[in-house]
Scaffold this motif. Structure first.
Motif, PDB file in Angstrom:
ATOM      1  N   ASN A  21       0.828  -1.209   0.000  1.00 19.92           N
ATOM      2  CA  ASN A  21       0.000   0.000   0.000  1.00 19.92           C
ATOM      3  C   ASN A  21       0.859   1.254   0.000  1.00 19.92           C
ATOM      4  OD1 ASN A  21      -2.270  -1.585   0.069  1.00 19.92           O
ATOM      5  ND2 ASN A  21      -2.584  -1.354   2.261  1.00 19.92           N
ATOM      6  N   LYS A  22       1.947   1.229   0.762  1.00 19.08           N
ATOM      7  CA  LYS A  22       2.836   2.380   0.854  1.00 19.08           C
ATOM      8  C   LYS A  22       3.458   2.684  -0.510  1.00 19.08           C
ATOM      9  CE  LYS A  22       7.057   3.611   3.324  1.00 19.08           C
ATOM     10  NZ  LYS A  22       8.030   3.136   4.305  1.00 19.08           N
ATOM     11  N   TYR A  23       3.863   1.643  -1.237  1.00 24.39           N
ATOM     12  CA  TYR A  23       4.459   1.833  -2.557  1.00 24.39           C
ATOM     13  C   TYR A  23       3.476   2.497  -3.513  1.00 24.39           C
ATOM     14  CZ  TYR A  23       6.003   0.779  -7.266  1.00 24.39           C
ATOM     15  OH  TYR A  23       6.342   0.889  -8.581  1.00 24.39           O
ATOM     16  N   ARG A  29       1.128   9.716  -5.219  1.00 23.83           N
ATOM     17  CA  ARG A  29       1.436  11.071  -4.747  1.00 23.83           C
ATOM     18  C   ARG A  29       2.457  11.749  -5.642  1.00 23.83           C
ATOM     19  NH1 ARG A  29       1.319   9.007   0.470  1.00 23.83           N
ATOM     20  NH2 ARG A  29       3.578   9.002   0.634  1.00 23.83           N
ATOM     21  N   ASN A  30       3.469  11.006  -6.078  1.00 26.09           N
ATOM     22  CA  ASN A  30       4.478  11.575  -6.974  1.00 26.09           C
ATOM     23  C   ASN A  30       3.872  11.950  -8.325  1.00 26.09           C
ATOM     24  OD1 ASN A  30       6.510  11.373  -5.095  1.00 26.09           O
ATOM     25  ND2 ASN A  30       7.204   9.379  -5.814  1.00 26.09           N
ATOM     26  N   ALA A  31       2.951  11.133  -8.823  1.00 29.48           N
ATOM     27  CA  ALA A  31       2.302  11.439 -10.103  1.00 29.48           C
ATOM     28  C   ALA A  31       1.438  12.695  -9.979  1.00 29.48           C
ATOM     29  CB  ALA A  31       1.463  10.255 -10.553  1.00 29.48           C
ATOM     30  N   ILE A  32       0.735  12.826  -8.858  1.00 33.68           N
ATOM     31  CA  ILE A  32      -0.092  14.021  -8.619  1.00 33.68           C
ATOM     32  C   ILE A  32       0.810  15.248  -8.532  1.00 33.68           C
ATOM     33  CG2 ILE A  32      -1.570  15.179  -6.925  1.00 33.68           C
ATOM     34  CD1 ILE A  32      -2.676  12.363  -6.238  1.00 33.68           C
ATOM     35  N   ARG A  33       1.923  15.115  -7.827  1.00 32.36           N
ATOM     36  CA  ARG A  33       2.866  16.219  -7.686  1.00 32.36           C
ATOM     37  C   ARG A  33       3.419  16.619  -9.048  1.00 32.36           C
ATOM     38  NH1 ARG A  33       6.198  13.956  -4.001  1.00 32.36           N
ATOM     39  NH2 ARG A  33       4.731  14.490  -2.356  1.00 32.36           N
ATOM     40  N   GLU A  45      -3.051  17.419 -19.409  1.00 28.66           N
ATOM     41  CA  GLU A  45      -4.258  16.724 -19.887  1.00 28.66           C
ATOM     42  C   GLU A  45      -3.955  15.302 -20.350  1.00 28.66           C
ATOM     43  OE1 GLU A  45      -5.690  19.455 -22.830  1.00 28.66           O
ATOM     44  OE2 GLU A  45      -7.063  20.421 -21.427  1.00 28.66           O
ATOM     45  N   GLU A  46      -2.764  15.104 -20.916  1.00 32.92           N
ATOM     46  CA  GLU A  46      -2.386  13.761 -21.358  1.00 32.92           C
ATOM     47  C   GLU A  46      -2.152  12.814 -20.180  1.00 32.92           C
ATOM     48  OE1 GLU A  46       1.045  14.310 -23.783  1.00 32.92           O
ATOM     49  OE2 GLU A  46      -0.091  15.125 -25.477  1.00 32.92           O
ATOM     50  N   ASN A  47      -1.568  13.340 -19.115  1.00 27.32           N
ATOM     51  CA  ASN A  47      -1.236  12.507 -17.959  1.00 27.32           C
ATOM     52  C   ASN A  47      -2.398  12.335 -16.981  1.00 27.32           C
ATOM     53  OD1 ASN A  47       1.368  12.173 -18.912  1.00 27.32           O
ATOM     54  ND2 ASN A  47       2.145  13.939 -17.802  1.00 27.32           N
ATOM     55  N   ALA A  48      -3.394  13.187 -17.052  1.00 27.60           N
ATOM     56  CA  ALA A  48      -4.500  13.151 -16.096  1.00 27.60           C
ATOM     57  C   ALA A  48      -5.233  11.810 -16.052  1.00 27.60           C
ATOM     58  CB  ALA A  48      -5.465  14.299 -16.365  1.00 27.60           C
ATOM     59  N   PRO A  49      -5.610  11.196 -17.178  1.00 24.28           N
ATOM     60  CA  PRO A  49      -6.328   9.920 -17.086  1.00 24.28           C
ATOM     61  C   PRO A  49      -5.544   8.822 -16.368  1.00 24.28           C
ATOM     62  CG  PRO A  49      -6.539  10.823 -19.291  1.00 24.28           C
ATOM     63  CD  PRO A  49      -5.547  11.677 -18.561  1.00 24.28           C
ATOM     64  N   LYS A  50      -4.229   8.800 -16.557  1.00 21.99           N
ATOM     65  CA  LYS A  50      -3.398   7.806 -15.874  1.00 21.99           C
ATOM     66  C   LYS A  50      -3.431   8.032 -14.364  1.00 21.99           C
ATOM     67  CE  LYS A  50      -0.292   7.806 -19.785  1.00 21.99           C
ATOM     68  NZ  LYS A  50       0.911   8.447 -20.264  1.00 21.99           N
ATOM     69  N   VAL A  51      -3.336   9.297 -13.968  1.00 22.25           N
ATOM     70  CA  VAL A  51      -3.339   9.619 -12.537  1.00 22.25           C
ATOM     71  C   VAL A  51      -4.716   9.354 -11.938  1.00 22.25           C
ATOM     72  CG1 VAL A  51      -2.993  11.462 -10.852  1.00 22.25           C
ATOM     73  CG2 VAL A  51      -1.475  11.283 -12.801  1.00 22.25           C
TER      74      VAL A  51
END
Length: 84
Positions: A21-23, A29-33, A45-51
């Protein structure tokens, strides 16, 4: 200290689940950042669906609450819409 075999096994599995879960939480969190540090609307916009998918998965497996997932996704959407 564990008193029987099942308690010892529970300790082992709990630790394994905690690390799993931590991983995924840290990766998300890193992707959101990364999206929030982006100033280019097209890349965000391209990365949003993945996040969004990563956040949904965290909520589905119970790492974060479903309302927190919704709040994170709406915050990202607001940020992207403000980009010029």
């Amino acid at each position: 200290m564990a008193n029987n075999a099942s308690a010892e096994k529970r300790i082992r599995t709990s630790e394994r689940h905690r690390m799993h879960n931590k991983y995924y939480a840290k990766t998300t969190r890193n992707a959101i950042r990364a999206i929030r540090n982006t100033t280019d609307k097209k890349t965000a916009e391209e990365n949003a669906p993945k996040v969004y998918a990563m956040i949904d998965k965290l909520a589905k497996i119970g790492v974060i609450h479903k309302n927190k997932a919704g709040n994170l996704k709406s915050g990202i959407a607001k940020y992207i819409s403000k980009l010029a």
